[in-house]
Write an enzyme that holds these catalytic residues in place. Structure first.
Site, PDB file in Angstrom:
ATOM      1  N   HIS A 165       0.821  -1.213   0.000  1.00 29.40           N
ATOM      2  CA  HIS A 165       0.000   0.000   0.000  1.00 29.40           C
ATOM      3  C   HIS A 165       0.855   1.263   0.000  1.00 29.40           C
ATOM      4  CE1 HIS A 165      -2.756   3.027   1.961  1.00 29.40           C
ATOM      5  NE2 HIS A 165      -3.494   2.598   0.960  1.00 29.40           N
TER       6      HIS A 165
ATOM      7  N   GLU B  72     -10.746  -8.868  -7.680  1.00 23.44           N
ATOM      8  CA  GLU B  72      -9.413  -9.063  -7.115  1.00 23.44           C
ATOM      9  C   GLU B  72      -9.313 -10.343  -6.294  1.00 23.44           C
ATOM     10  OE1 GLU B  72      -8.720  -5.548  -4.766  1.00 23.44           O
ATOM     11  OE2 GLU B  72     -10.803  -5.504  -4.081  1.00 23.44           O
TER      12      GLU B  72
ATOM     13  N   CYS C 194      -7.050  -1.432 -12.738  1.00 21.26           N
ATOM     14  CA  CYS C 194      -6.557  -0.326 -11.921  1.00 21.26           C
ATOM     15  C   CYS C 194      -5.376  -0.709 -11.051  1.00 21.26           C
ATOM     16  CB  CYS C 194      -7.676   0.250 -11.056  1.00 21.26           C
ATOM     17  SG  CYS C 194      -8.299  -0.892  -9.800  1.00 21.26           S
TER      18      CYS C 194
END
Length: 395
Positions: A23, A253, A324
Site C-alpha cells: 500500500h 481481485e 486499476c
C-alpha cells in the site's frame, strides 16, 4: 505515513523490505515520488546524510552517486513528468481511456496535469486513516464534491472503504488475524459496519448529483455480497432527494470473483480488475512480503488467464472492464491487457504519459495475437522477454 508525504519535500524513498504492490508503494507512485523497495538490511547501516540516488522506474540505487549517475536519476524523473498525448489511440484507431488512481484533492489536480481522462480509482480510505474517529458525512461529501468539481464532466470512480490487510484504523476493532489479507476487509467489513458504510454511501450519492460519479465495492467474493451492498445503496438513495445517475461496479481481485464473473456481471455496470490483490491470491503469496514478492508478478500467465476470463464474462454481459492495479502502469503489460480486451486502464498519474505513448505505438490485431501467445508461456520472466522481443515499441 505514506499518505502524509509531501512530494515537494520528499525526492525519493528507499526501503530495506517491502514490495512494489504494498500500500505504501502504491501511494508513493500516486504522489509521483520515486520509490525502490526491498533493497536489504544493508540500507539500514548507512550513515545519516549519506547521499543516495535512485531510479524508481528501473529500481537502480546508487550510494554516493557519481555525477553521471545523478544525471541518469534526474533524467528518469524528467521523462516521467513529460507531457502526455491528449488521447491514447492505437495505430489502427482504437481509443483507450487512460484514467488516474488518486488518494485526494491535490492528486486530482495533478492527475489532470498529467493527462488523465478521469479517475478510475479514488482510494477513499485516505479519509479514514490517521485519525481517531471516522470522518463525518459532511467531511466526506466536501472531499468527494471537491474532486468531482475538479474532474468536471470526466468520470470519478470512488472505491468504498477498503480497510484491513496492511491498512488499519483505531475506531474499527480489527482483531489480530494470522492472515489479515484473507480476513475481515473490504466489502466484508463494510457490510458488518453498516453505520460507517451508510455514511459513506450518503456522501457519495449526494456528491453524485450533477457529476459523473461511479461507486465500486472492493474485495467482492460472492453474488450475495454484491446484492447486499446494492440493497444498502438503494435504501440510502431512497432517503435522499437529489442524487445523480450513479453506476455501480466491483473490484475483481479475488479468484472467486473471476470464476463467478458471468453471474457478477449481471449485477453491476462495470468491473475493475485489481491486479495487486488478484496476483497475491492467485499465486498464494503475500504481496507485502519481500521474500515472496517475485511470485506476485501480474505478468504471471495464471494472473493473465484470470484477466482474460474476467474480460470475456464482462463483455458477454455487455459491461466494461478496467484494470486499476499496478499492472496497468507496466509498459510491458499494456500490449497484453489491450490484447485481452481490457477497455480502460487506470494508473498512477506519473505513469499516464508513458502508458499513452505505448498505446499510440500499438496495433490491435497485433496485440491480440501477442496476448494469445503469452497465455501459453510458462512464467512472468518468459512473458517479459517475449514482449520485449516481439513488440517493436519503446518499453
Amino acid at each position: 505515513l505514506a499518505l502524509q508525504l509531501q512530494p515537494n519535500l520528499v525526492l525519493g524513498i528507499c526501503t530495506s523490505a517491502g514490495s512494489v504492490t504494498a500500500h505504501s508503494t502504491l501511494i508513493a507512485n500516486t504522489l509521483g515520488i520515486p520509490m525502490v523497495v526491498g533493497i536489504g538490511t544493508q540500507l539500514l547501516s548507512l550513515a545519516t546524510d549519506t547521499q543516495i540516488a535512485l531510479d524508481g522506474t528501473t529500481g537502480e540505487v546508487w550510494i554516493e552517486p557519481s555525477p553521471v549517475q545523478l544525471l541518469k536519476a534526474k533524467q528518469s524523473q524528467t521523462f516521467v513528468k513529460s507531457p502526455a498525448p491528449q488521447e491514447a489511440i492505437t495505430k489502427d484507431g482504437r481509443k483507450i481511456a487512460v484514467m488516474a488512481n488518486i488518494v485526494g484533492v491535490a492528486d486530482a489536480e495533478f492527475a489532470l496535469e498529467c493527462g488523465a481522462e478521469g479517475v478510475g480509482l479514488l482510494r477513499s480510505e485516505f479519509l479514514y486513516l490517521h485519525r481517531q474517529t471516522p470522518p463525518t458525512e459532511a467531511e466526506e461529501y466536501e472531499t468527494y464534491q471537491a474532486i468531482a468539481q475538479i474532474m468536471g464532466s470526466r468520470p470519478l470512480t470512488i472505491r468504498t472503504l477498503d480497510i484491513g490487510g496492511d491498512k488499519t484504523v483505531p475506531y474499527i476493532k480489527l482483531e489480530s488475524e494470522p492472515n489479515p489479507f484473507l480476513g475481515w476487509r473490504g466489502i466484508r467489513q463494510s457490510l458488518d459496519t453498516p453505520e460507517i458504510f451508510q455514511t459513506q454511501l450518503r456522501a457519495i450519492l449526494r456528491a453524485s448529483y450533477g457529476h459523473n460519479i461511479k461507486v465500486m465495492f472492493p474485495m467482492v467474493a460472492s453474488v450475495q455480497e454484491v446484492r447486499a451492498a446494492k440493497k444498502i445503496l438503494t435504501e440510502v438513495e431512497n432517503s435522499l432527494s437529489e442524487v445523480g445517475n450513479i453506476k455501480v461496479g466491483i473490484m475483481v481481485e479475488v479468484p472467486a470473483a473471476v470464476t463467478m464473473a458471468n453471474q457478477l456481471a449481471k449485477e453491476v455496470d462495470f468491473f475493475s480488475i485489481g491486479t495487486n490483490d488478484l496476483s497475491q491470491y492467485v499465486m498464494a503469496a503475500d504481496r507485502t512480503n519481500s521474500k515472496v514478492a517475485n511470485l506476485t508478478n501480474g505478468l504471471e500467465p495464471a494472473v493473465l488467464r484470470m484477466t482474460q476470463q474476467t474480460v470475456i464474462a464482462a463483455h458477454e454481459a455487455g459491461i466494461s472492464v478496467s484494470v486499476c492495479g499496478q499492472l496497468a502502469s507496466n509498459s510491458v503489460a499494456v500490449p497484453i491487457l489491450l490484447g485481452l480486451g481490457v477497455d480502460e486502464l487506470s494508473v498512477a498519474p506519473p505513469a499516464i504519459s508513458i502508458v499513452k505513448r505505448v498505446i499510440s505505438q500499438l496495433d490491435m490485431l497485433e496485440v491480440e495475437a501477442i496476448a494469445h501467445s503469452v497465455l501459453k508461456l510458462d512464467g512472468a520472466k518468459s512473458v517479459q522477454e517475449y514482449i520485449v522481443a516481439q513488440v517493436g515499441i519503446e518499453i
